[in-house]
Design an enzyme around this catalytic site. Structure first.
Site, PDB file in Angstrom:
ATOM      1  N   SER A   1     -83.181  21.573  40.198  1.00  0.00           N
ATOM      2  CA  SER A   1     -83.243  21.174  41.601  1.00  0.00           C
ATOM      3  C   SER A   1     -82.690  19.767  41.772  1.00  0.00           C
ATOM      4  CB  SER A   1     -84.703  21.199  42.049  1.00  0.00           C
ATOM      5  OG  SER A   1     -84.859  20.501  43.263  1.00  0.00           O
TER       6      SER A   1
ATOM      7  N   TYR B   1     -94.086  18.915  40.721  1.00  0.00           N
ATOM      8  CA  TYR B   1     -93.042  19.947  40.740  1.00  0.00           C
ATOM      9  C   TYR B   1     -91.731  19.394  40.156  1.00  0.00           C
ATOM     10  CZ  TYR B   1     -89.195  22.773  42.515  1.00  0.00           C
ATOM     11  OH  TYR B   1     -88.044  23.509  42.599  1.00  0.00           O
TER      12      TYR B   1
ATOM     13  N   LYS C   1     -89.356  20.320  36.601  1.00  0.00           N
ATOM     14  CA  LYS C   1     -87.914  20.606  36.513  1.00  0.00           C
ATOM     15  C   LYS C   1     -87.248  19.653  35.509  1.00  0.00           C
ATOM     16  CE  LYS C   1     -87.741  24.031  39.314  1.00  0.00           C
ATOM     17  NZ  LYS C   1     -87.586  25.366  38.763  1.00  0.00           N
TER      18      LYS C   1
HETATM   19  P1  NAD Z   1     -89.582  32.173  44.989  1.00  0.00           P
HETATM   20  O1  NAD Z   1     -91.005  31.736  44.951  1.00  0.00           O
HETATM   21  O2  NAD Z   1     -89.144  33.017  46.139  1.00  0.00           O
HETATM   22  O3  NAD Z   1     -89.188  32.917  43.622  1.00  0.00           O
HETATM   23  C1  NAD Z   1     -89.783  32.599  42.406  1.00  0.00           C
HETATM   24  C2  NAD Z   1     -90.300  33.888  41.801  1.00  0.00           C
HETATM   25  O4  NAD Z   1     -90.901  33.606  40.540  1.00  0.00           O
HETATM   26  C3  NAD Z   1     -91.359  34.576  42.662  1.00  0.00           C
HETATM   27  O5  NAD Z   1     -90.975  35.917  42.889  1.00  0.00           O
HETATM   28  C4  NAD Z   1     -92.641  34.485  41.819  1.00  0.00           C
HETATM   29  O6  NAD Z   1     -93.472  35.608  42.013  1.00  0.00           O
HETATM   30  C5  NAD Z   1     -92.067  34.388  40.411  1.00  0.00           C
HETATM   31  N1  NAD Z   1     -92.927  33.716  39.435  1.00  0.00           N
HETATM   32  C6  NAD Z   1     -93.539  32.511  39.558  1.00  0.00           C
HETATM   33  N2  NAD Z   1     -94.212  32.220  38.425  1.00  0.00           N
HETATM   34  C7  NAD Z   1     -93.991  33.252  37.564  1.00  0.00           C
HETATM   35  C8  NAD Z   1     -94.418  33.536  36.227  1.00  0.00           C
HETATM   36  N3  NAD Z   1     -95.235  32.709  35.571  1.00  0.00           N
HETATM   37  N4  NAD Z   1     -94.017  34.676  35.656  1.00  0.00           N
HETATM   38  C9  NAD Z   1     -93.214  35.544  36.320  1.00  0.00           C
HETATM   39  N5  NAD Z   1     -92.800  35.338  37.582  1.00  0.00           N
HETATM   40  C10 NAD Z   1     -93.178  34.203  38.203  1.00  0.00           C
HETATM   41  O7  NAD Z   1     -88.691  30.853  44.903  1.00  0.00           O
HETATM   42  P2  NAD Z   1     -87.126  30.664  45.092  1.00  0.00           P
HETATM   43  O8  NAD Z   1     -86.914  29.850  46.316  1.00  0.00           O
HETATM   44  O9  NAD Z   1     -86.417  31.948  44.926  1.00  0.00           O
HETATM   45  O10 NAD Z   1     -86.843  29.702  43.858  1.00  0.00           O
HETATM   46  C11 NAD Z   1     -86.387  30.192  42.595  1.00  0.00           C
HETATM   47  C12 NAD Z   1     -86.284  29.041  41.627  1.00  0.00           C
HETATM   48  O11 NAD Z   1     -85.413  28.051  42.180  1.00  0.00           O
HETATM   49  C13 NAD Z   1     -87.608  28.316  41.352  1.00  0.00           C
HETATM   50  O12 NAD Z   1     -87.650  27.959  39.990  1.00  0.00           O
HETATM   51  C14 NAD Z   1     -87.516  27.085  42.222  1.00  0.00           C
HETATM   52  O13 NAD Z   1     -88.279  26.014  41.704  1.00  0.00           O
HETATM   53  C15 NAD Z   1     -86.031  26.787  42.168  1.00  0.00           C
HETATM   54  N6  NAD Z   1     -85.563  26.018  43.317  1.00  0.00           N
HETATM   55  C16 NAD Z   1     -85.791  26.482  44.579  1.00  0.00           C
HETATM   56  C17 NAD Z   1     -85.385  25.734  45.674  1.00  0.00           C
HETATM   57  C18 NAD Z   1     -85.662  26.208  47.079  1.00  0.00           C
HETATM   58  O14 NAD Z   1     -85.614  25.378  48.000  1.00  0.00           O
HETATM   59  N7  NAD Z   1     -85.934  27.483  47.329  1.00  0.00           N
HETATM   60  C19 NAD Z   1     -84.704  24.521  45.478  1.00  0.00           C
HETATM   61  C20 NAD Z   1     -84.467  24.089  44.163  1.00  0.00           C
HETATM   62  C21 NAD Z   1     -84.897  24.848  43.088  1.00  0.00           C
END
Ligand code: NAD
Ligand code: UDP
Length: 336
Positions: free
Chosen positions: A124, A148, A152
């Site tokens: 991120s 958080y 990362k």
């Molecule tokens: P999201 O919550 O929609 O997707 C994450 C998925 O991971 C979910 O389906 C959740 O059920 C699953 N999950 C969480 N912990 C788990 C575990 N221990 N075992 C198995 N599954 C697990 O989030 P997203 O927006 O799709 O983000 C995906 C990734 O991108 C994350 O790592 C997030 O930190 C990163 N990210 C997201 C953003 C954003 O703004 N959406 C920005 C930067 C980075």
């Protein structure tokens, strides 16, 4: 290529799975459904004609993850699984370190055991901390201001060490800026639990009548209109960046941090104005004090992604908002 996608039923994961299947890749999804639902799987099938292989498992569960690798021929992993709410991470830091950091270590150990050493990791822009001036580029110092962000950064550092220890590892740490938007079909999009923390889902829920008004966190920043400026990127462009990254892993050296952003900044009030024009709905808002930890301006230098991955974002802000609105207006209660 045959790929394991952790967190593949989540927001970014599900859009990436659609693009992977459309490019002919085979996908196995592992998700514990802590922040998503299996309802997205039939939407993926409707779009691609393929119902993806889905395993409900936790990345922290070494036995379950080992079973996934022994039962499927995995060549590379795209690792989205993780908890992602900044505010919540201040309240329950141990859960964030346990889930994100320990879970990732477990996953990397199993990958090493099965000799799968190609990885794309969801990092991120938060790892740039609060002291760098945008445009942010990958050579800048990293830091974190909340648990958080720490997770990362820790995972990125672990992956750097891992790649140094064994040159067979090939790793892309994709640093996302602000993913928004939805699949152009209107059938898949972001579906946050409870009241959204992020701007776009909040604005969309105000427009659709689920929330009364937007609170704009500060209008006294040093930005053109005083409100925070961010680099919003269409989730489908982001998904396509993962495909470029996974396909480039053979040629990448070690562990590479790579920004996925557009290079453009947009303010909160510009988003409100565009959303209002595109949806035809009023978006009442109030200016409230700044949110703790927010900074004025964040946008990417996206040159490295173009050079290394031959990728750049092509969808503009209007498309991002049109697609968000199509998803939100056609599915006012998400996947329910
Ligand atoms: P999201 O919550 O929609 O997707 C994450 C998925 O991971 C979910 O389906 C959740 O059920 C699953 N999950 C969480 N912990 C788990 C575990 N221990 N075992 C198995 N599954 C697990 O989030 P997203 O927006 O799709 O983000 C995906 C990734 O991108 C994350 O790592 C997030 O930190 C990163 N990210 C997201 C953003 C954003 O703004 N959406 C920005 C930067 C980075
Ligand atoms: N923001 C806002 N009201 C909200 C949510 C966000 O004014 O209800 C602002 C926030 O201060 C920031 C921008 O919108 O300037 C993007 O915030 P978001 O939480 O979506 O992303 P991040 O802060 O992680 O970049």
């Amino acid at each position: 290529m045959s790929l394991l996608v952790t967190g593949g039923t989540g927001y970014i994961g599900s859009h990436t799975v659609v693009e992977l299947i459309e490019k002919g890749h085979e996908v196995v999804i592992v998700d514990n459904l802590s922040n998503s639902s299996t309802r997205v799987l039939s939407r993926i099938e409707a779009l691609t004609g393929v119902f993806p292989t889905f395993i409900q498992a936790d990345i922290c569960d070494a036995k379950a993850m080992s079973d996934v690798f022994s039962q499927h021929d995995i060549e590379a992993v795209i690792h989205f699984a993780g908890l992602k709410a900044v505010g919540e991470s201040n309240e329950i830091p141990l859960s964030y370190y346990q889930n994100n950091v320990s879970g990732s270590i477990t996953l990397f150990e199993i990958m090493a055991k099965f000799n799968v050493k190609k990885l794309v990791f969801s990092s991120s822009a938060t790892v740039y901390g609060e002291n760098n001036i945008s445009p942010l580029d990958e050579s800048m110092a990293t830091s974190a201001t909340n648990p958080y962000g720490q997770t990362k950064l820790m995972i990125e550092n672990i992956l750097m060490d891992l790649a140094k220890s064994d040159t067979k590892w090939s790793i892309a740490c994709l640093r996302y800026f602000n993913p928004i938007g939805a699949h152009a079909s209107g059938t898949m999009g972001e579906n946050p639990n409870g009241i959204p923390n992020n701007l776009l889902p909040y604005v969309a829920q105000v427009a659709v009548g689920r929330l009364a008004q937007l609170n704009v966190f500060g209008d006294d920043y040093d930005t053109p209109d005083g409100t925070g400026v961010r680099d919003y990127i269409h989730v489908v462009d982001l998904a396509l960046g993962h495909i470029k990254a996974v396909e480039a892993l053979n040629d990448l050296q070690g562990c590479q941090p790579i920004n996925l952003g557009t290079g453009n900044g947009t303010s909160v009030l510009e988003i409100v104005k565009s959303f209002k024009a595109i949806s035809g709905k009023d978006i009442p808002y109030a200016i409230v004090p700044r949110r703790v930890g927010d900074i004025a301006t964040v946008f990417a230098n996206a040159d490295k992604a173009l050079t290394l991955l031959n990728w750049k974002a092509v969808r503009d802000l209007n498309t991002m908002i049109e697609d968000t609105w199509r998803w939100q207006s056609q599915n006012p209660n998400g996947f329910e």
